[in-house]
Design an enzyme around this catalytic site. Structure first.
Site, short mmCIF file in Angstrom:
data_model
loop_
_atom_site.label_atom_id
_atom_site.label_comp_id
_atom_site.label_asym_id
_atom_site.label_seq_id
_atom_site.Cartn_x
_atom_site.Cartn_y
_atom_site.Cartn_z
N GLY A 141 0.85 -1.25 0.09
CA GLY A 141 0.12 -0.12 0.04
C GLY A 141 0.87 1.24 -0.04
N ALA A 142 0.81 2.02 -1.10
CA ALA A 142 1.81 3.12 -1.12
C ALA A 142 0.66 4.44 -0.89
CB ALA A 142 1.91 3.46 -2.56
N GLY A 143 0.05 4.07 0.25
CA GLY A 143 -0.88 5.32 0.67
C GLY A 143 -0.06 6.29 1.91
N GLU A 197 2.09 -1.35 -4.60
CA GLU A 197 0.64 -0.75 -4.78
C GLU A 197 -0.08 -1.41 -5.99
OE1 GLU A 197 -1.14 1.81 -3.18
OE2 GLU A 197 -2.43 1.40 -4.65
N ALA A 252 -0.35 -1.74 4.89
CA ALA A 252 -1.07 -0.30 5.14
C ALA A 252 -1.89 -0.18 3.92
CB ALA A 252 0.08 0.72 5.19
N HIS A 279 9.22 38.19 2.57
CA HIS A 279 10.52 37.79 1.74
C HIS A 279 11.84 37.93 2.52
CE1 HIS A 279 13.29 37.05 -1.40
NE2 HIS A 279 13.86 38.06 -1.08
P1 NAI Z 1 -4.63 4.79 2.41
O1 NAI Z 1 -6.12 4.67 2.04
O2 NAI Z 1 -3.90 6.07 2.50
O3 NAI Z 1 -3.63 4.11 1.29
C1 NAI Z 1 -3.85 2.63 1.07
C2 NAI Z 1 -3.13 2.33 -0.20
O4 NAI Z 1 -3.04 0.69 -0.35
C3 NAI Z 1 -3.90 2.67 -1.60
O5 NAI Z 1 -3.03 3.39 -2.31
C4 NAI Z 1 -4.42 1.44 -2.00
O6 NAI Z 1 -4.46 1.54 -3.22
C5 NAI Z 1 -3.49 0.55 -1.53
N1 NAI Z 1 -4.02 -0.91 -1.50
C6 NAI Z 1 -5.08 -1.37 -0.79
N2 NAI Z 1 -5.25 -2.87 -0.99
C7 NAI Z 1 -3.99 -2.92 -1.52
C8 NAI Z 1 -3.50 -4.38 -1.81
N3 NAI Z 1 -4.46 -5.62 -1.69
N4 NAI Z 1 -2.43 -4.50 -2.51
C9 NAI Z 1 -1.51 -3.31 -2.26
N5 NAI Z 1 -2.16 -2.21 -2.32
C10 NAI Z 1 -3.20 -1.88 -1.81
O7 NAI Z 1 -4.17 3.90 3.64
P2 NAI Z 1 -3.38 3.90 4.79
O8 NAI Z 1 -2.13 4.56 4.24
O9 NAI Z 1 -3.36 2.52 5.60
O10 NAI Z 1 -3.76 4.83 5.83
C11 NAI Z 1 -5.34 4.84 6.53
C12 NAI Z 1 -5.75 6.24 6.75
O11 NAI Z 1 -5.02 6.61 7.94
C13 NAI Z 1 -5.43 7.16 5.68
O12 NAI Z 1 -6.70 7.19 4.91
C14 NAI Z 1 -5.43 8.45 6.27
O13 NAI Z 1 -6.79 9.11 6.37
C15 NAI Z 1 -4.98 7.93 7.73
N6 NAI Z 1 -3.53 8.60 8.09
C16 NAI Z 1 -3.34 9.89 7.97
C17 NAI Z 1 -1.96 10.35 8.01
C18 NAI Z 1 -1.75 11.87 7.82
O14 NAI Z 1 -2.72 12.67 7.67
N7 NAI Z 1 -0.48 12.41 7.65
C19 NAI Z 1 -0.92 9.68 8.45
C20 NAI Z 1 -1.55 8.09 8.57
C21 NAI Z 1 -2.67 7.80 8.33
#
Ligand code: NAI
Length: 479
Positions: free
Chosen positions: A190-192, A213, A282, A457
């Site tokens: 997961g590149a989220g 991803e 993730a 600036h």
């Molecule tokens: P995410 O929804 O950001 O990313 C998950 C990624 O996993 C997506 O790109 C998706 O296409 C991919 N994916 C899904 N199933 C898959 C599979 N079987 N194989 C490969 N890739 C797959 O979810 P993430 O990173 O787990 O974070 C969850 C939530 O936590 C986010 O939606 C965010 O709202 C929150 N969060 C926010 C942060 C911030 O604001 N900086 C920091 C950490 C989390």
């Protein structure tokens, strides 16, 4: 069971949404209780939810530690600073993170005390008639009742059936905050947001990081141009992001004293096998609604297990509200903050409101990625006429002086009204700069408004100013 205790407001969950709701309700003179089941690393109750215990706050602590380490090898030389034998003490880094978590979770307990909020430590569930039962950690059960109950149960990591978390070799965000050493080969599914942030932490410390991803596009939720710029920078840093990679198997194998995770995935080139020392899954989060709603309480869940609410976070059941990750909208702590405050104010008869269209997003990588409002792709798909103006940090004196010239700012404005519809940023400290976009959009401002506001600036914010000016092709510094 002890006698039923009466409150004006009961909040289930002391995460970002819940503790904001509880404190604001108490400030407004309501007798408030807040229930939370979570325990800290020391086994003692810890308030603050995922964000403070195992999410936003600890991940930022590690991101900052690893950034300092990375900069020694990649940035200090530019400044003429040299050093010998830099080492990372992982235990000290994790210890620092734990101290910060303790400080902030303890801070919530102090705020509760100061605001005379009664905290109950255990698992809360809602029953018909606004009754909340709490199964406390010692096994006893207590019953509370209030005219208003706010559900703020948060969210849990989604588990893949073929890559179950074991807390050691296959981990979620919690496990990836507590490695005892830098894994040599670190796999991320997961590149989220979580995958990129925690992948960055361990990459900076020396791990060889591979991100798998499933989607063909990188950061599909972000603006395409911003995602492209960020992807280029991550590649330079050595993050190996494989797109269109569908994982089908993750098998933990013991090899002598060590453990390996053998992962099988399929991409355009066919089936691939790769071995990691640690694997982070993730792939998103799901609302933590399990066990929360007893039969007969009449609160509805949607097809994704989220509590159904209207635009005021009301569930449709008299006096029952829900806020934060367990309802629709982005799963972001600050969105939960605002909903918690808004609901407490609505209960008190004040005009509480949250504008989901102006919630900022930030990914705390290096460079940071941030945005608010619509992407160019969304505007095109919705047929909204727009103008875009962008400006690179490479032309901003402050960014160059900091030796951090990567990234850009892009302002999107309506082609006819000039109203700002979105702002997309990649670069140093854009987690702060994005709020110029949030403010402008909240006040229904235009690109011209932003362009006519004096920016200091030299500062990074000049990129926002010049991008706004570029919407009307009058950026001073752009050729
Ligand atoms: P995410 O929804 O950001 O990313 C998950 C990624 O996993 C997506 O790109 C998706 O296409 C991919 N994916 C899904 N199933 C898959 C599979 N079987 N194989 C490969 N890739 C797959 O979810 P993430 O990173 O787990 O974070 C969850 C939530 O936590 C986010 O939606 C965010 O709202 C929150 N969060 C926010 C942060 C911030 O604001 N900086 C920091 C950490 C989390």
């Amino acid at each position: 069971m002890s006698e039923q205790q009466q409150f004006d407001v009961i909040v289930i969950g002391a995460g970002p949404a819940g503790y904001h709701a509880a404190i604001r309700a108490a400030q407004l003179g309501m007798k408030t209780a807040c229930i939370d089941a979570a325990l800290g690393k020391d086994g003692k109750p810890a308030l603050g939810g995922t964000c403070l215990r195992v999410g936003c706050v600890p991940s930022k602590a590690l991101l900052d530690s690893s950034r300092q380490f990375w900069n020694m090898g990649h940035l200090f030389g530019d400044h003429g600073i040299s050093f010998k034998d830099a080492k990372i003490d992982v235990a000290a880094m994790v210890g620092r993170k734990d101290k910060i978590v303790k400080q902030f979770t303890g801070g919530i307990a102090q705020l509760f005390k100061a605001n005379k909020i009664t905290a109950f430590y255990g698992f809360g569930s809602l029953h018909a008639g606004n009754i909340v039962k709490v199964k406390q950690h010692d096994g006893s059960e207590i019953e509370l009742k209030a005219p208003n109950v706010i559900l703020a149960a948060g969210s849990d990591s989604i588990e893949l059936p073929f890559a179950k978390f074991d807390g050691d070799a296959i981990v979620d965000n919690v496990g990836a905050l507590d490695f005892t050493e830098v894994p040599k080969r670190f796999g991320v599914i997961g590149a989220g947001v979580i995958g990129l942030e925690l992948g960055s932490v361990w990459n900076r410390l020396g791990a060889q990081v591979t991100v798998l991803e499933a989607m063909p596009d990188f950061l599909a939720a972000a603006d395409g141009e911003a995602a492209k710029i960020a992807a280029r920078e991550f590649k330079k840093q050595g993050l190996d992001i494989k797109l269109g990679a569908k994982v089908s198997k993750a098998e933990v194998k013991k090899k002598g004293k060590t453990t390996e995770v053998h992962v099988t995935y399929t991409d355009a080139a066919g089936e691939q096998n790769v071995v990691f020392d640690k694997l982070l899954v993730a792939v998103g989060r799901k609302a933590a609604s399990k066990g929360l709603l007893a039969e007969g309480c009449a609160v509805q869940l949607d097809e994704r297990g989220r509590i159904v609410v209207d635009e005021h976070c009301h569930t449709g059941v008299d006096g029952v509200w829900a806020v934060g990750d367990c309802v629709r909208g982005p799963m972001l702590a600050h969105k939960g903050f605002e909903e918690g405050i808004a609901v407490a104010e609505l209960i008190a008869g004040l005009p509480g409101h949250v504008n989901l269209d102006t919630i900022p997003w930030v990914i705390y990588t290096e460079p940071e990625i941030a945005w608010v409002g619509k992407t160019e792709e969304q505007l095109k798909a919705e047929g909204i006429p727009y103008k875009a103006g962008s400006f690179p940090f490479a032309a901003v004196a402050r960014a160059v002086a900091m030796a951090e010239p990567a990234g850009f700012v892009k302002v999107l404005a309506h082609a006819e009204t000039d109203r700002v519809l979105g702002m997309h940023l990649v670069g140093a400290n854009v987690s702060e700069l994005v709020h110029e976009g949030v403010l402008t959009m909240e006040f229904s401002g235009s690109a011209d408004d932003l362009a006519r506001i004096c920016h200091a600036h030299p500062s990074l914010s000049e990129a926002v100013h010049d991008a706004a000016m570029a919407v009307h092709k009058r950026s001073i510094h752009k050729v």
